[in-house]
Design a protein around this motif. Structure first.
Motif, PDB file in Angstrom:
ATOM      1  N   GLN A 160     -18.079 -20.336  10.873  1.00  0.00           N
ATOM      2  CA  GLN A 160     -17.851 -21.557  11.646  1.00  0.00           C
ATOM      3  C   GLN A 160     -18.713 -22.713  11.146  1.00  0.00           C
ATOM      4  OE1 GLN A 160     -18.739 -20.141  15.581  1.00  0.00           O
ATOM      5  NE2 GLN A 160     -16.670 -19.339  15.934  1.00  0.00           N
ATOM      6  N   GLY A 161     -19.940 -22.390  10.725  1.00  0.00           N
ATOM      7  CA  GLY A 161     -20.864 -23.417  10.278  1.00  0.00           C
ATOM      8  C   GLY A 161     -20.710 -23.825   8.833  1.00  0.00           C
ATOM      9  N   CYS A 162     -19.769 -23.158   8.115  1.00  0.00           N
ATOM     10  CA  CYS A 162     -19.546 -23.466   6.694  1.00  0.00           C
ATOM     11  C   CYS A 162     -20.867 -23.427   5.912  1.00  0.00           C
ATOM     12  CB  CYS A 162     -18.877 -24.828   6.529  1.00  0.00           C
ATOM     13  SG  CYS A 162     -17.265 -24.959   7.320  1.00  0.00           S
ATOM     14  N   LEU A 163     -21.672 -22.403   6.189  1.00  0.00           N
ATOM     15  CA  LEU A 163     -22.991 -22.313   5.558  1.00  0.00           C
ATOM     16  C   LEU A 163     -22.947 -21.761   4.134  1.00  0.00           C
ATOM     17  CD1 LEU A 163     -24.983 -20.970   8.635  1.00  0.00           C
ATOM     18  CD2 LEU A 163     -25.136 -23.246   7.624  1.00  0.00           C
ATOM     19  N   LEU A 164     -21.842 -21.091   3.770  1.00  0.00           N
ATOM     20  CA  LEU A 164     -21.695 -20.528   2.431  1.00  0.00           C
ATOM     21  C   LEU A 164     -20.918 -21.503   1.559  1.00  0.00           C
ATOM     22  CD1 LEU A 164     -22.202 -17.920   0.719  1.00  0.00           C
ATOM     23  CD2 LEU A 164     -19.868 -17.234   1.364  1.00  0.00           C
ATOM     24  N   LEU A 165     -21.502 -21.850   0.429  1.00  0.00           N
ATOM     25  CA  LEU A 165     -20.823 -22.751  -0.499  1.00  0.00           C
ATOM     26  C   LEU A 165     -19.574 -22.094  -1.087  1.00  0.00           C
ATOM     27  CD1 LEU A 165     -23.938 -24.156  -2.358  1.00  0.00           C
ATOM     28  CD2 LEU A 165     -22.276 -25.538  -1.104  1.00  0.00           C
ATOM     29  N   PRO A 166     -18.586 -22.882  -1.506  1.00  0.00           N
ATOM     30  CA  PRO A 166     -17.442 -22.305  -2.218  1.00  0.00           C
ATOM     31  C   PRO A 166     -17.938 -21.492  -3.425  1.00  0.00           C
ATOM     32  CG  PRO A 166     -17.007 -24.588  -1.677  1.00  0.00           C
ATOM     33  CD  PRO A 166     -18.445 -24.343  -1.325  1.00  0.00           C
ATOM     34  N   ASP A 167     -17.355 -20.330  -3.629  1.00  0.00           N
ATOM     35  CA  ASP A 167     -17.761 -19.411  -4.700  1.00  0.00           C
ATOM     36  C   ASP A 167     -19.155 -18.830  -4.472  1.00  0.00           C
ATOM     37  OD1 ASP A 167     -15.344 -19.887  -6.112  1.00  0.00           O
ATOM     38  OD2 ASP A 167     -16.217 -21.702  -6.992  1.00  0.00           O
ATOM     39  N   GLY A 168     -19.706 -19.010  -3.251  1.00  0.00           N
ATOM     40  CA  GLY A 168     -20.985 -18.388  -2.932  1.00  0.00           C
ATOM     41  C   GLY A 168     -20.826 -16.904  -2.647  1.00  0.00           C
ATOM     42  N   LEU A 169     -21.955 -16.212  -2.560  1.00  0.00           N
ATOM     43  CA  LEU A 169     -21.975 -14.775  -2.313  1.00  0.00           C
ATOM     44  C   LEU A 169     -22.557 -14.490  -0.934  1.00  0.00           C
ATOM     45  CD1 LEU A 169     -23.376 -13.476  -5.736  1.00  0.00           C
ATOM     46  CD2 LEU A 169     -20.993 -13.511  -4.990  1.00  0.00           C
ATOM     47  N   LEU A 170     -21.857 -13.679  -0.155  1.00  0.00           N
ATOM     48  CA  LEU A 170     -22.339 -13.227   1.152  1.00  0.00           C
ATOM     49  C   LEU A 170     -22.424 -11.713   1.115  1.00  0.00           C
ATOM     50  CD1 LEU A 170     -23.067 -13.529   4.144  1.00  0.00           C
ATOM     51  CD2 LEU A 170     -20.623 -13.731   4.641  1.00  0.00           C
ATOM     52  N   LEU A 171     -23.615 -11.183   1.378  1.00  0.00           N
ATOM     53  CA  LEU A 171     -23.851  -9.749   1.292  1.00  0.00           C
ATOM     54  C   LEU A 171     -24.417  -9.233   2.602  1.00  0.00           C
ATOM     55  CD1 LEU A 171     -25.070 -11.309  -1.478  1.00  0.00           C
ATOM     56  CD2 LEU A 171     -25.035  -8.981  -2.303  1.00  0.00           C
ATOM     57  N   VAL A 172     -23.957  -8.053   3.000  1.00  0.00           N
ATOM     58  CA  VAL A 172     -24.431  -7.405   4.218  1.00  0.00           C
ATOM     59  C   VAL A 172     -24.927  -6.018   3.853  1.00  0.00           C
ATOM     60  CG1 VAL A 172     -23.859  -6.598   6.525  1.00  0.00           C
ATOM     61  CG2 VAL A 172     -22.756  -8.652   5.624  1.00  0.00           C
ATOM     62  N   PHE A 187     -25.513 -22.728   1.198  1.00  0.00           N
ATOM     63  CA  PHE A 187     -26.202 -21.741   0.372  1.00  0.00           C
ATOM     64  C   PHE A 187     -25.265 -21.095  -0.647  1.00  0.00           C
ATOM     65  CE2 PHE A 187     -28.403 -22.085   4.394  1.00  0.00           C
ATOM     66  CZ  PHE A 187     -29.710 -22.254   3.991  1.00  0.00           C
ATOM     67  N   ASN A 188     -25.832 -20.833  -1.832  1.00  0.00           N
ATOM     68  CA  ASN A 188     -25.100 -20.094  -2.859  1.00  0.00           C
ATOM     69  C   ASN A 188     -25.060 -18.603  -2.567  1.00  0.00           C
ATOM     70  OD1 ASN A 188     -27.005 -22.305  -4.431  1.00  0.00           O
ATOM     71  ND2 ASN A 188     -24.863 -22.366  -5.122  1.00  0.00           N
ATOM     72  N   ILE A 189     -26.141 -18.095  -1.943  1.00  0.00           N
ATOM     73  CA  ILE A 189     -26.247 -16.669  -1.636  1.00  0.00           C
ATOM     74  C   ILE A 189     -26.775 -16.514  -0.218  1.00  0.00           C
ATOM     75  CG2 ILE A 189     -27.311 -14.459  -2.256  1.00  0.00           C
ATOM     76  CD1 ILE A 189     -27.718 -15.603  -5.095  1.00  0.00           C
ATOM     77  N   ILE A 190     -26.081 -15.711   0.585  1.00  0.00           N
ATOM     78  CA  ILE A 190     -26.556 -15.359   1.925  1.00  0.00           C
ATOM     79  C   ILE A 190     -26.648 -13.847   1.996  1.00  0.00           C
ATOM     80  CG2 ILE A 190     -26.114 -15.443   4.407  1.00  0.00           C
ATOM     81  CD1 ILE A 190     -24.558 -18.020   3.977  1.00  0.00           C
ATOM     82  N   PHE A 191     -27.825 -13.353   2.385  1.00  0.00           N
ATOM     83  CA  PHE A 191     -28.063 -11.915   2.481  1.00  0.00           C
ATOM     84  C   PHE A 191     -28.440 -11.565   3.910  1.00  0.00           C
ATOM     85  CE2 PHE A 191     -30.863  -8.153   2.179  1.00  0.00           C
ATOM     86  CZ  PHE A 191     -29.990  -7.277   1.547  1.00  0.00           C
ATOM     87  N   LEU A 192     -27.717 -10.606   4.485  1.00  0.00           N
ATOM     88  CA  LEU A 192     -27.964 -10.163   5.860  1.00  0.00           C
ATOM     89  C   LEU A 192     -28.393  -8.711   5.852  1.00  0.00           C
ATOM     90  CD1 LEU A 192     -24.687 -11.557   7.525  1.00  0.00           C
ATOM     91  CD2 LEU A 192     -26.857 -12.747   7.202  1.00  0.00           C
ATOM     92  N   ASP A 193     -29.547  -8.434   6.451  1.00  0.00           N
ATOM     93  CA  ASP A 193     -30.053  -7.055   6.524  1.00  0.00           C
ATOM     94  C   ASP A 193     -30.540  -6.775   7.943  1.00  0.00           C
ATOM     95  OD1 ASP A 193     -30.976  -4.532   5.995  1.00  0.00           O
ATOM     96  OD2 ASP A 193     -32.739  -5.180   4.878  1.00  0.00           O
ATOM     97  N   PRO A 194     -29.609  -6.710   8.902  1.00  0.00           N
ATOM     98  CA  PRO A 194     -30.001  -6.476  10.295  1.00  0.00           C
ATOM     99  C   PRO A 194     -30.371  -5.017  10.514  1.00  0.00           C
ATOM    100  CG  PRO A 194     -27.635  -6.453  10.126  1.00  0.00           C
ATOM    101  CD  PRO A 194     -28.142  -6.823   8.753  1.00  0.00           C
TER     102      PRO A 194
END
Length: 198
Positions: A137-149, A114-121
Motif C-alpha cells: 500500500q505504501g509503495c515502499l519497494l522500488l520497481p525491480d526491487g527485491l522483497l525477501l521474507v 527501497f531497492n531491497i526490503i528484508f523481513l525476518d519476523p
C-alpha cells in the motif's frame, strides 16, 4: 555471529542473550548474499524485525549505500547501534526503534523507497501479513526491487497471492527465504525455482 564479507569482514557482532531473538544463521546469510551481492552496490535497504542488525550490516559491508533498521525491542535497537559503531558503518545506518507497522507508516510519509526490503519476523508471526500489505500500500519497494521474507518452512499463512507472488524460494531445513514480487507482475513460484540447502 560475524560479518562475512566486505569492508567490515570478520567483525564479531553483538547479539541479545536468550531465545527471544533468532539471528539469521551464518550459513543462511552467506547463501543469501551470494544471491544479493549483484544488487547491493548503491542500494537503499530496509531491514524490518532487524534483531541485532546482522543482515542489514552485512549488506552495508558489501556495498549497500544505506540501511534503515526497524526494531521495536529497545535492547536490540541499542545492540544495532553498537554493531554499526563496531563495524564503522554508523553513518550509513538509521535505526527506527518502533513497531513494524508504525515504522512503515513513517517511511511512507517520508516517501522513502527501497531497492531491497528484508523481513525476518519471529516464526509464525501474526503481524507479517499486515506488514506485507502495508509495504504494498505504501509503495515502499522500488520497481525491480527485491522483497525477501525469512520464515518457517512450514508456514505460508502470511502469503496473500492477490498482493505478492513468490518468485523464488531458498530452503535451509526449517528456515525458508521467499523472494516476493508484486502480484501484478505475474508468475508464482514453480518447482524448478525451489531450492533446498541441506
Amino acid at each position: 555471529m560475524r560479518v562475512i564479507a566486505g569492508c567490515a569482514r570478520g567483525r564479531t557482532l553483538k547479539t541479545r542473550k536468550g531465545m527471544d531473538t533468532r539471528p539469521t544463521a551464518d550459513r543462511v546469510k552467506e547463501s543469501l548474499f551470494n544471491i544479493l551481492t549483484p544488487y547491493l552496490s548503491g542500494a537503499e535497504m530496509l531491514d524490518v524485525f532487524a534483531g541485532n542488525g546482522g543482515v542489514g550490516i552485512e549488506a552495508l559491508s558489501r556495498g549497500a549505500d544505506r540501511c534503515v533498521f526497524v526494531e521495536k525491542n529497545a535492547q536490540c535497537a541499542k545492540i544495532i547501534k553498537d554493531n554499526l559503531i563496531l563495524t564503522g558503518l554508523a553513518d550509513r545506518g538509521e535505526i527506527l526503534p518502533r513497531d513494524a507497522l508504525g515504522a512503515l507508516s513513517l517511511l511512507q510519509k517520508r516517501e522513502n523507497r527501497f531497492n531491497i526490503i528484508f523481513l525476518d519476523p519471529p516464526y509464525h508471526s501474526p503481524e507479517l501479513a499486515d506488514v506485507l500489505r502495508k509495504i504494498a500500500q505504501g509503495c515502499l519497494l522500488l520497481p525491480d526491487g527485491l522483497l525477501l521474507v525469512e520464515h518457517h518452512s512450514a508456514d505460508f499463512s502470511w502469503h496473500d497471492p492477490a498482493i505478492w507472488n513468490i518468485s523464488r524460494e531458498k530452503k535451509y531445513g526449517d528456515t525458508t527465504i521467499s523472494f516476493l514480487s508484486p502480484a501484478a507482475a505475474g508468475g508464482d513460484v514453480s518447482m524448478s525455482q525451489q531450492e533446498e540447502d541441506k
